[in-house]
Design an enzyme around this catalytic site. Structure first.
Site, PDB file in Angstrom:
ATOM      1  N   GLU A 168      35.081  -5.029 -25.665  1.00 22.97           N
ATOM      2  CA  GLU A 168      35.658  -4.569 -26.943  1.00 22.97           C
ATOM      3  C   GLU A 168      36.253  -5.756 -27.708  1.00 22.97           C
ATOM      4  O   GLU A 168      35.961  -5.953 -28.879  1.00 22.97           O
ATOM      5  CB  GLU A 168      36.760  -3.535 -26.703  1.00 22.97           C
ATOM      6  CG  GLU A 168      37.463  -3.140 -27.995  1.00 22.97           C
ATOM      7  CD  GLU A 168      38.414  -1.971 -27.827  1.00 22.97           C
ATOM      8  OE1 GLU A 168      38.159  -1.099 -26.981  1.00 22.97           O
ATOM      9  OE2 GLU A 168      39.421  -1.944 -28.564  1.00 22.97           O
ATOM     10  N   ARG A 203      34.573   1.919 -31.007  1.00 22.41           N
ATOM     11  CA  ARG A 203      35.106   0.547 -31.149  1.00 22.41           C
ATOM     12  C   ARG A 203      34.069  -0.456 -31.684  1.00 22.41           C
ATOM     13  O   ARG A 203      34.011  -1.607 -31.243  1.00 22.41           O
ATOM     14  CB  ARG A 203      35.669   0.025 -29.821  1.00 22.41           C
ATOM     15  CG  ARG A 203      36.834   0.788 -29.311  1.00 22.41           C
ATOM     16  CD  ARG A 203      38.012   0.808 -30.271  1.00 22.41           C
ATOM     17  NE  ARG A 203      39.069   1.598 -29.718  1.00 22.41           N
ATOM     18  CZ  ARG A 203      39.168   2.927 -29.888  1.00 22.41           C
ATOM     19  NH1 ARG A 203      38.289   3.585 -30.640  1.00 22.41           N
ATOM     20  NH2 ARG A 203      40.139   3.593 -29.320  1.00 22.41           N
ATOM     21  N   SER A 210      35.164  -1.768 -24.027  1.00 19.79           N
ATOM     22  CA  SER A 210      34.980  -0.448 -24.634  1.00 19.79           C
ATOM     23  C   SER A 210      34.214   0.472 -23.682  1.00 19.79           C
ATOM     24  O   SER A 210      34.175   1.678 -23.884  1.00 19.79           O
ATOM     25  CB  SER A 210      34.261  -0.565 -25.974  1.00 19.79           C
ATOM     26  OG  SER A 210      33.107  -1.349 -25.839  1.00 19.79           O
TER      27      SER A 210
HETATM   28  C1  LIG Z   1      49.615  -3.834 -28.740  1.00 19.94           C
HETATM   29  C2  LIG Z   1      48.217  -3.469 -29.208  1.00 19.94           C
HETATM   30  C3  LIG Z   1      47.862  -2.127 -29.279  1.00 19.94           C
HETATM   31  C4  LIG Z   1      46.571  -1.776 -29.709  1.00 19.94           C
HETATM   32  N1  LIG Z   1      46.238  -0.444 -29.756  1.00 19.94           N
HETATM   33  C5  LIG Z   1      45.006  -0.089 -30.182  1.00 19.94           C
HETATM   34  C6  LIG Z   1      44.650   1.300 -30.268  1.00 19.94           C
HETATM   35  O1  LIG Z   1      45.440   2.206 -29.977  1.00 19.94           O
HETATM   36  N2  LIG Z   1      43.399   1.596 -30.717  1.00 19.94           N
HETATM   37  C7  LIG Z   1      42.497   0.632 -31.071  1.00 19.94           C
HETATM   38  O2  LIG Z   1      41.378   0.950 -31.479  1.00 19.94           O
HETATM   39  N3  LIG Z   1      42.812  -0.695 -30.989  1.00 19.94           N
HETATM   40  C8  LIG Z   1      44.037  -1.070 -30.562  1.00 19.94           C
HETATM   41  N4  LIG Z   1      44.360  -2.405 -30.483  1.00 19.94           N
HETATM   42  C9  LIG Z   1      43.357  -3.431 -30.851  1.00 19.94           C
HETATM   43  C10 LIG Z   1      43.441  -3.898 -32.316  1.00 19.94           C
HETATM   44  O3  LIG Z   1      44.758  -3.759 -32.827  1.00 19.94           O
HETATM   45  C11 LIG Z   1      42.471  -3.138 -33.226  1.00 19.94           C
HETATM   46  O4  LIG Z   1      41.133  -3.369 -32.842  1.00 19.94           O
HETATM   47  C12 LIG Z   1      42.628  -3.541 -34.702  1.00 19.94           C
HETATM   48  O5  LIG Z   1      41.945  -2.625 -35.499  1.00 19.94           O
HETATM   49  C13 LIG Z   1      42.127  -4.959 -34.998  1.00 19.94           C
HETATM   50  O6  LIG Z   1      42.469  -5.250 -36.349  1.00 19.94           O
HETATM   51  P1  LIG Z   1      42.850  -6.731 -36.796  1.00 19.94           P
HETATM   52  O7  LIG Z   1      43.098  -6.686 -38.260  1.00 19.94           O
HETATM   53  O8  LIG Z   1      43.930  -7.272 -35.949  1.00 19.94           O
HETATM   54  O9  LIG Z   1      41.485  -7.471 -36.513  1.00 19.94           O
HETATM   55  P2  LIG Z   1      41.265  -8.932 -35.868  1.00 19.94           P
HETATM   56  O10 LIG Z   1      41.704  -8.908 -34.442  1.00 19.94           O
HETATM   57  O11 LIG Z   1      41.821  -9.981 -36.739  1.00 19.94           O
HETATM   58  O12 LIG Z   1      39.678  -9.023 -35.916  1.00 19.94           O
HETATM   59  C14 LIG Z   1      38.859  -8.230 -35.099  1.00 19.94           C
HETATM   60  C15 LIG Z   1      37.404  -8.410 -35.569  1.00 19.94           C
HETATM   61  O13 LIG Z   1      37.274  -7.850 -36.872  1.00 19.94           O
HETATM   62  C16 LIG Z   1      36.814  -8.855 -37.777  1.00 19.94           C
HETATM   63  N5  LIG Z   1      37.453  -8.603 -39.068  1.00 19.94           N
HETATM   64  C17 LIG Z   1      38.778  -8.533 -39.338  1.00 19.94           C
HETATM   65  N6  LIG Z   1      38.968  -8.263 -40.643  1.00 19.94           N
HETATM   66  C18 LIG Z   1      37.738  -8.176 -41.204  1.00 19.94           C
HETATM   67  C19 LIG Z   1      37.255  -7.941 -42.519  1.00 19.94           C
HETATM   68  N7  LIG Z   1      38.077  -7.701 -43.553  1.00 19.94           N
HETATM   69  N8  LIG Z   1      35.910  -7.947 -42.726  1.00 19.94           N
HETATM   70  C20 LIG Z   1      35.048  -8.158 -41.705  1.00 19.94           C
HETATM   71  N9  LIG Z   1      35.436  -8.391 -40.445  1.00 19.94           N
HETATM   72  C21 LIG Z   1      36.773  -8.397 -40.199  1.00 19.94           C
HETATM   73  C22 LIG Z   1      37.198 -10.188 -37.165  1.00 19.94           C
HETATM   74  O14 LIG Z   1      36.367 -11.241 -37.627  1.00 19.94           O
HETATM   75  C23 LIG Z   1      36.993  -9.873 -35.699  1.00 19.94           C
HETATM   76  O15 LIG Z   1      35.620  -9.969 -35.389  1.00 19.94           O
HETATM   77  C24 LIG Z   1      45.641  -2.784 -30.056  1.00 19.94           C
HETATM   78  C25 LIG Z   1      46.014  -4.141 -29.978  1.00 19.94           C
HETATM   79  C26 LIG Z   1      47.282  -4.475 -29.559  1.00 19.94           C
HETATM   80  C27 LIG Z   1      47.666  -5.925 -29.491  1.00 19.94           C
END
Ligand SMILES: Cc1cc2nc3c(=O)[nH]c(=O)nc-3n(C[C@H](O)[C@H](O)[C@H](O)COP(=O)(O)OP(=O)(O)OC[C@H]3O[C@@H](n4cnc5c(N)ncnc54)[C@H](O)[C@@H]3O)c2cc1C
Length: 281
Positions: free
Chosen positions: A276, A160, A213
């Site tokens: 995380e 993570r 995490s």
């Molecule tokens: C219902 C639910 C289920 C989930 N299940 C899982 C799972 O099974 N496994 C898992 O690992 N996670 C899970 N998650 C957590 C989350 O969905 C993941 O971590 C996902 O990959 C985050 O992506 P995001 O685009 O929403 O990032 P954001 O939440 O928008 O951002 C997260 C971080 O990444 C940075 N970021 C985003 N885009 C970029 C970019 N292009 N360049 C640089 N930095 C960037 C942001 O600045 C921030 O620091 C879940 C969340 C929810 C709500």
């Protein structure tokens, strides 16, 4: 480019808690994004907002939302794909499955974008050791005023996390090598994932996925048992370990208090704990 003034951030996160962006930018192509990054001195990057906890009493100067600037998936044959950071994970999975490739069907339930998933190294639970970085060859980023291509090793992927998490790297896109997979097999894996999530994931209120995490399971179980009678506020889920659910009335500070309490209990018992979720304080 779409630019909004004084935009409320709560609606851009799955947790539905957040402050205000004085300027909220949505670049619609790579050129617009790069010009913006060169111009702005201070900014924060928002992907799908699904692993973010944002201070709801704060005004942030510049927020850049990356869900539009590159939604392209380009196939180079034999399972090799270049994927823009704005692509939704579900879209990527369906796209490669339709061409006979797969490997990341366990992310079908994750409401994030490819950029966010690479930053967080999204994956399955620790015991499975499956994450999106298993299939990455290289990642293109904007860093210190230039575009560079980082090899998988350069990205320092860990459970993570990556070199990108909480760091000044903007992920533009990634080159992936996926596995050959029969369509019926990938369809089956996606169905199984949805069934599993419907059974195990708490649907009470909103959440941002996993809080920690690294944590002690017994401590989180205990804390979730103690968070009684908070149906409309913030509580650790009894159904999904390591999730905080917000019944609708919980605030940023309620959530932080709960996270601090759990950290304190870990410290008292000498147990390791690591966050995380990304917090914008
Ligand atoms: C219902 C639910 C289920 C989930 N299940 C899982 C799972 O099974 N496994 C898992 O690992 N996670 C899970 N998650 C957590 C989350 O969905 C993941 O971590 C996902 O990959 C985050 O992506 P995001 O685009 O929403 O990032 P954001 O939440 O928008 O951002 C997260 C971080 O990444 C940075 N970021 C985003 N885009 C970029 C970019 N292009 N360049 C640089 N930095 C960037 C942001 O600045 C921030 O620091 C879940 C969340 C929810 C709500």
């Amino acid at each position: 480019m779409i630019v909004k003034d004084n935009e409320k951030l709560a609606k851009y996160t799955t947790y539905r808690v957040g402050g205000i962006a004085r300027k909220f930018y949505i670049p619609e192509n790579r050129e617009e994004l790069l010009n913006l990054l060169i111009k702005l001195e201070d900014y924060k990057i928002l992907g799908g907002g699904s692993n973010l906890l944002i201070n709801d009493s704060k005004i942030f100067d510049n927020i850049i939302k990356l869900d539009k600037f590159d939604q392209k998936i380009t196939s180079y044959g034999e399972g090799k794909y270049y994927v823009g950071a704005s692509v939704r994970l579900q879209k990527l999975i369906n796209f490669i499955n339709n061409q006979g490739y797969g490997g990341i069907e366990y992310l079908f339930s994750v409401p994030g974008l490819v950029g966010g998933a690479l930053a967080m190294n999204a994956g399955r639970g620790k015991q499975f050791n499956n994450q999106i970085s298993d299939y990455i060859i290289s990642v293109d980023v904007f860093h210190n005023g230039e575009i560079i291509t980082l090899s998988k090793e350069d990205c320092l992927f860990r459970y993570r996390g990556s070199i990108f998490k909480n760091n000044n790297y903007i992920i533009l896109g990634g080159l992936f090598q996926f596995l050959p997979m029969l369509k019926e097999d990938s369809e089956q894996l996606k169905r199984e994932r949805i069934v599993l999530c419907n059974k195990n994931q708490d649907k009470h209120g909103t959440n941002f996925g996993s809080v920690f995490s690294k944590y002690d399971r017994r401590i989180l179980k205990l804390v979730s048992k103690l968070s009684l009678n908070k149906k409309e506020g913030v509580m650790f889920s009894k159904q999904t370990i390591n999730w905080i659910c917000n019944g609708g009335k919980g605030t940023y500070s309620d959530t932080i208090k709960l996270i601090k309490l759990v950290k304190k209990i870990h410290e008292i018992f000498g147990k390791e704990i690591e966050l995380e979720v990304v917090i914008w304080d």
